[in-house]
Design an enzyme around this catalytic site. Structure first.
Site, mmCIF file in Angstrom:
data_model
loop_
_atom_site.group_PDB
_atom_site.id
_atom_site.type_symbol
_atom_site.label_atom_id
_atom_site.label_comp_id
_atom_site.label_asym_id
_atom_site.label_seq_id
_atom_site.Cartn_x
_atom_site.Cartn_y
_atom_site.Cartn_z
ATOM 1 N N ASP A 281 -18.656 -7.276 -45.733
ATOM 2 C CA ASP A 281 -17.991 -6.004 -45.987
ATOM 3 C C ASP A 281 -17.457 -5.467 -44.665
ATOM 4 O OD1 ASP A 281 -20.346 -5.214 -44.751
ATOM 5 O OD2 ASP A 281 -20.661 -3.483 -46.059
ATOM 6 N N SER B 293 -18.519 1.635 -44.286
ATOM 7 C CA SER B 293 -18.997 0.390 -44.888
ATOM 8 C C SER B 293 -17.935 -0.279 -45.756
ATOM 9 C CB SER B 293 -20.278 0.671 -45.673
ATOM 10 O OG SER B 293 -20.917 -0.519 -46.065
ATOM 11 N N ASP C 299 -18.270 -3.259 -42.458
ATOM 12 C CA ASP C 299 -19.076 -3.019 -41.258
ATOM 13 C C ASP C 299 -20.111 -4.103 -40.996
ATOM 14 O OD1 ASP C 299 -20.837 -2.260 -43.315
ATOM 15 O OD2 ASP C 299 -21.833 -0.778 -42.042
ATOM 16 N N ASP D 224 -22.775 -5.292 -42.768
ATOM 17 C CA ASP D 224 -24.184 -5.259 -43.165
ATOM 18 C C ASP D 224 -24.401 -5.772 -44.584
ATOM 19 O OD1 ASP D 224 -23.263 -3.123 -44.669
ATOM 20 O OD2 ASP D 224 -24.698 -1.663 -43.896
#
EC number: 5.4.2.10
Length: 446
Positions: free
Chosen positions: A240, A101, A242, A244
């Site tokens: 960010d 993440s 990834d 999400d």
């Protein structure tokens, strides 16, 4: 039963340090394949962000899944919510995301999605952990899993994102700056906004495997603020690594966080008769969000921190919208998990319908001063949250706030941190209380 490996958002840690090692990922792939295969034929999607270690772990997971007899479909670098969506649409038994993440490149981790595109239930994670403690076996060669690659994954997801706004929608004339954090959104996000007519300037979309989240994205938003001001953009969008989480920057350079984005989306749904129930926040959601929603007669509840808990609360109540101030925003009328691109589109749609700028829209939510301090703890056997001195100090601060604020001490689910949060009406008082509590927590952790 407590979990040995899974935290609030999967398994995460430093690359090369157990369990973020190739041998563990091989065994994890096998254990997951065995768990999912109990329902018969098993097909698993595997995607990743742009970390260099993702290639290594992709190969290890692929081998383990195949050894368990699971077919594997490789997506390559894709946003986490895209993997959830594609898992659903391909009718796979599960999806696996290789990502840490918003963490730096030398961390990595694993997240799982069920066949419905939701986070795995605790009981399935526990089943995988139990299998990890068993000897690894390989199915007979005729039953080994096959591996294929989905070449049109990005195009499928782009069309899905665009379908979350009315087909007649055009953002022509809207000037955006989009920061992709050198992460998983670097290809798809610019395409989505451009295909909907926006004038898009793209930042940090040249991943090299090592630069993900480095001085950019939703955790380092300064360069986006500068680009919005220099380019006279209407607003900026920061993802960010990834994809999400999303934060925004208005035309003045002010940061608009997840609480504010959540309010803008919920208000728009209410105004158009589409808000089902209320809004789910977390223990970290600003008190100002709760009060602003109350003014609109929108119910608000707090879940534990972590988008999996927000999602669980939404499903239980059959509500549509929830999220965290960090930028995880879940729109259950479109997605089964936090989706940064989808959330950003809902905000843009709300602004367009109201004829407002982002700066104007955020004024309806008056945030209370909130100070959050992260205190790192090491190998200390002392649980700082159970220490008598910490408990006593926390109670005294709560008493001093006299019902006009909150104190929250909690451990991070992904890092060795204690998060000390104090919220109230007077910023200097709030900061003093937070710093004193953080100092005490640090002392008892030594």
């Amino acid at each position: 039963m407590s979990r040995k490996y899974f935290g609030t958002d999967g398994i995460r840690g430093r690359v090369g340090e157990y369990p973020i090692t190739p041998d563990f990922m091989l065994k994890l792939g096998w254990a997951a394949g065995m768990a999912f295969r109990k329902q018969g034929h098993c097909r698993v999607l595997v995607g990743k962000d742009t970390r260099i270690s993702g290639y290594m772990f992709e190969s290890a997971l692929e081998a383990g899944l195949s050894a368990a007899g699971a077919d594997v479909m490789l997506l390559g670098p894709m946003p986490t919510p895209a993997i959830a969506y594609l898992t659903r649409t391909f009718h796979a038994e599960a999806g696996i995301v290789i990502s840490a993440s918003h963490n730096p490149h030398d961390d990595n981790g694993i997240k799982f999605f069920s066949g419905q595109g939701t986070k795995l239930p605790d009981e399935v994670e526990l089943m995988i952990e139990e299998l990890l403690d068993q000897p690894m076996t390989v199915v007979e060669s005729g039953k080994l899993g096959k591996v294929s690659r989905i070449n049109d994954a990005a195009g499928r997801y782009i069309e899905f994102c665009k379908s979350s706004v009315p087909s007649s929608t055009s953002f022509e004339g809207l000037k955006l700056v989009v920061d992709c954090a050198h992460g998983a959104t670097y290809k798809v996000a610019p395409s989505v906004f451009r295909e909907l007519g926006a004038d898009v300037t793209v930042l940090h979309a040249q991943p090299d495997g090592l630069n993900i989240n480095e001085g950019c994205g939703s955790t380092h938003i300064e360069s986006l603020q500068a680009a919005v001001l220099v380019g006279h953009a209407d607003l900026g969008i920061a993802f960010d690594g990834d994809g999400d989480r999303v934060l925004m920057v208005d035309h003045t350079g002010a940061i608009v966080d997840g609480d504010e984005l959540l309010f803008i989306i919920a208000r728009d749904l209410q105004e158009h008769g589409k808000l089902q129930g209320g809004v789910v926040g977390t223990l970290m959601s600003n008190l100002g969000l709760e009060l602003a929603l109350k003014d609109l007669d929108i119910p608000f509840v707090r879940a534990k921190v972590g988008d999996r808990y927000v999602m669980a609360e939404l499903l239980e109540r059959e509500w549509l919208v929830g999220g965290e101030n960090s930028g995880h925003v879940v729109c259950c009328n479109h997605t089964t998990t936090g989706d940064a691109i989808i959330a950003a589109l809902q905000v843009l749609m709300a602004l367009k319908r109201r004829g407002e700028t982002l700066a104007q829209a955020r004024q309806a939510l008056r945030k209370c001063p909130q100070v959050l301090i992260n205190v790192r703890f090491g190998a200390s056997k002392v649980d700082p949250l159970e220490h008598p001195a910490v408990k006593e100090a926390s109670a005294k601060v709560t008493e001093a706030l006299a019902g006009r604020g909150r104190v929250l001490l909690r451990k991070s689910g992904t890092e060795p941190l204690v998060r000390v949060m104090v919220e109230g009406e007077d910023e200097s008082q709030v900061r003093a209380h937070a710093e004193a509590l953080a100092k005490l927590v640090g002392e008892v952790c030594v």
